[in-house]
Design an enzyme around this catalytic site. Structure first.
Site, PDB file in Angstrom:
ATOM      1  CG  PHE A 165    -124.978 -69.875   5.032  1.00  0.00           C
ATOM      2  CD1 PHE A 165    -125.783 -69.864   6.154  1.00  0.00           C
ATOM      3  CD2 PHE A 165    -124.389 -68.693   4.618  1.00  0.00           C
ATOM      4  CE1 PHE A 165    -125.999 -68.696   6.865  1.00  0.00           C
ATOM      5  CE2 PHE A 165    -124.596 -67.514   5.322  1.00  0.00           C
ATOM      6  CZ  PHE A 165    -125.404 -67.510   6.450  1.00  0.00           C
TER       7      PHE A 165
ATOM      8  CG  ASP B  38    -119.283 -72.499   4.759  1.00  0.00           C
ATOM      9  OD1 ASP B  38    -118.791 -72.346   5.891  1.00  0.00           O
ATOM     10  OD2 ASP B  38    -119.937 -71.610   4.193  1.00  0.00           O
TER      11      ASP B  38
ATOM     12  CE1 TYR C 142    -120.429 -64.798  11.784  1.00  0.00           C
ATOM     13  CE2 TYR C 142    -118.621 -63.950  10.450  1.00  0.00           C
ATOM     14  CZ  TYR C 142    -119.887 -64.501  10.551  1.00  0.00           C
ATOM     15  OH  TYR C 142    -120.601 -64.760   9.410  1.00  0.00           O
ATOM     16  CE  LYS C 143    -121.371 -68.945  11.518  1.00  0.00           C
ATOM     17  NZ  LYS C 143    -122.444 -67.955  11.649  1.00  0.00           N
TER      18      LYS C 143
ATOM     19  NE  ARG D 211    -129.409 -70.977  13.528  1.00  0.00           N
ATOM     20  CZ  ARG D 211    -128.352 -70.550  12.849  1.00  0.00           C
ATOM     21  NH1 ARG D 211    -127.753 -71.369  11.990  1.00  0.00           N
ATOM     22  NH2 ARG D 211    -127.879 -69.336  13.022  1.00  0.00           N
TER      23      ARG D 211
END
Length: 417
Positions: free
Chosen positions: A134, A211, A236-237, A389
Site C-alpha cells: 500500500f 499491515d 474504518y473498513k 474492486r
C-alpha cells in the site's frame, strides 16, 4: 438455477443475514449496491445513539472526570481496552499487545522506526518490502530510509499474485532488520501466507510487520500463534469505525518492557510515559503496550469503533470469514459468466484460501466505467491502472446486492465494448 435464484437461496441460508439489519441501510437511498466495504464500512444503527450518549452523559455529564470514570471505565483506559477487544475478536492476540491510537500511517512509522533501531544495534541496516504494498507504507519507508540511512530492498511483486514466502526468502539476510508486507494486498486481494513468511523472516534473524488494514474483520488472524512481531491496521473498513477512525497497533509481549527483545518507539509523548501525570523530567516509557501511545487519544472517534467491535464479537470472526469466502466465490462465478465474455479479467486468486474479502476485476476502460456505476447507485472503487474492486463486507453485504452490482456492470461493459 438462475443467478437470481442462487442469490436468494444464499441470502436465505445466510446465518449472518440478521446483522445486515443493524446497519443504516436507508441512510443512502440512492445507493442500491454498496461494494466498497473494504474502503469504508457502513455505519451501524447503534452508532448515532452511542455517540449521543457519549456526548450528553459521558463528555457532557462527567466532563474532565470522564478520564477516570464511566460505564466503560475511564477514557484513559480506552486505548488498551479497545485494543484488547480487537486482539480478542479479530487478531488472535492475547491481552496487553494491542492498542488503539493515531492513524495507521503514524503507528506504522512508530513500529518501523522501533524495529529499525533494534536492527541497527545488531548491525542490520536493511528493510525489505514489496513494490505493490500500500502506498502509505512505501512512502513511510522511503522517508525513514532518507532520515536514517537505511537501505530499502524491494521485492518486485505481481499485483495478481502477491508476496510469497519464496520471494521473501530470497530477499532477507544478515543485514535485514525488518520485513514488512500487507497481509491482504490492497490491489488484488491476495492473502499472504503470514505464518510461513514470519518463519522465513525469523530464520534470517529479522523482525516482521504486517499491515492488516484489509484483513482485520474479514479474515481469521492468529498473530500470537504465527509468531508475528508487529502489526498495524485501520478500523474504518471491516470494523465499521467510520471515516478517520483511529488505527490499532500490535506489539508482541516479547518486544515490550524489559524483555531482551524489547523495542522502543520514537515519538515520546506524555501518554506513553510510565506515569503520565508525574509531569517530571525525563521520559520513562510505559512497560506495556501503552508505550505506543504518544498524545491524547482520539476518544470521541473510538465510540463508533466500540460499536463495530461489539457487533463483530457477536457474529464471530469464523462465521464472518465463511461468508466472506462465499461472497467472493459468488462474485467470481458471476464475473466468469457475465463479464468475461466482454473482456473483463480477474486479478484475484481463485483459491479461497489465497484471497481476502475483496476481488479485483480488470478492463482498460474501468476508470470511466466506475464513474458510470456510481451514477447508477452501484459503488465499487477503482484502483489504477485498470481495476474495479468489489469490497464485500460480510456483515453488511447481501448476495442479492452483489448480483445487482455485477448486473449493472455487465450492462455497461456490453454497451461500451
Amino acid at each position: 438455477m438462475t443467478h437470481t435464484q442462487r442469490a436468494a437461496a444464499l441470502d436465505a441460508a445466510d446465518p449472518l443475514a440478521p446483522h445486515r439489519d443493524e446497519f443504516l441501510l436507508d441512510a443512502a437511498p440512492a445507493v442500491t449496491s454498496y461494494l466498497d466495504g473494504n474502503s469504508l464500512g457502513r455505519p451501524l444503527t447503534a452508532t448515532p445513539a452511542a455517540l449521543d450518549t457519549f456526548l450528553r452523559q459521558e463528555w457532557g455529564g462527567r466532563l474532565i472526570q470522564g478520564w477516570t470514570e464511566g460505564p466503560h471505565g475511564g477514557w484513559m483506559d480506552w486505548p488498551t481496552q479497545l485494543g484488547d477487544q480487537i486482539g480478542r475478536v479479530a487478531l488472535g492476540a492475547a491481552a496487553g499487545q494491542t492498542v488503539v491510537a493515531d492513524s495507521t500511517t503514524v503507528l506504522f512509522y512508530k513500529l518501523v522506526r522501533a524495529a529499525a533501531a533494534a536492527g541497527h544495534a545488531e548491525g542490520r541496516d536493511e528493510i525489505v518490502c514489496d513494490t505493490d504494498n500500500f502506498p502509505t507504507d512505501r512512502f513511510v519507508l522511503e522517508g525513514i530510509a532518507a532520515e536514517t540511512g537505511l537501505t530499502l530492498r524491494w521485492i518486485e511483486t505481481d499485483p495478481a499474485s502477491g508476496i510469497t514466502p519464496d520471494q521473501v526468502r530470497a530477499a532477507v539476510g544478515p543485514r535485514t532488520a525488518l520485513a514488512t508486507f500487507s497481509h491482504v494486498a490492497y490491489r488484488s486481494g491476495h492473502l499472504a501466507d503470514a505464518a510461513a513468511i514470519t518463519r522465513v523472516v525469523h530464520d534470517a534473524g529479522a523482525l516482521v510487520l504486517f499491515d492488516l488494514s484489509h484483513s482485520a474483520g474479514s479474515v481469521e488472524l492468529e498473530l500470537d500463534a504465527w509468531g508475528v512481531d508487529l502489526a498495524v491496521g485501520c478500523c474504518y473498513k471491516y470494523l465499521n469505525g467510520g471515516p478517520g477512525a483511529p488505527a490499532f497497533a500490535y506489539l508482541a509481549t516479547r518486544h515490550q518492557g524489559t524483555h531482551p527483545q524489547a523495542l522502543r518507539q520514537p515519538v515520546q509523548g506524555w501518554m506513553g510515559h510510565a506515569d503520565p501525570f508525574a509531569m517530571g523530567q525525563g521520559y520513562q516509557p510505559d512497560p506495556g503496550i501503552r508505550q505506543l501511545i504518544s498524545g491524547t487519544p482520539p476518544i470521541v472517534a473510538m465510540v463508533p469503533v466500540r460499536v463495530g467491535l461489539d457487533q463483530l464479537e457477536r457474529a464471530g470472526i469464523a462465521a464472518v470469514r465463511a461468508k466472506s469466502t462465499a461472497l467472493t466465490t459468488f462474485a467470481l462465478d458471476l464475473a466468469d459468466d457475465l463479464l468475461a465474455p466482454h473482456g473483463v479479467t480477474v486479478a484475484t486468486p481463485r483459491e479461497p484460501e489465497a484471497r481476502g474479502g475483496h476481488i479485483t476485476l480488470r478492463r482498460s476502460d474501468f476508470r470511466d466505467v466506475t464513474a458510470e456505476l456510481w451514477t447508477r447507485g452501484v459503488v465499487p472503487d477503482f484502483r489504477t491502472p485498470d481495476g474495479i474492486r468489489l469490497g464485500l463486507a460480510p456483515l453488511s453485504t447481501s448476495f442479492t446486492e452483489v448480483l445487482h452490482g455485477v448486473l449493472a456492470l455487465q450492462e455497461i461493459v456490453e454497451a461500451t465494448r
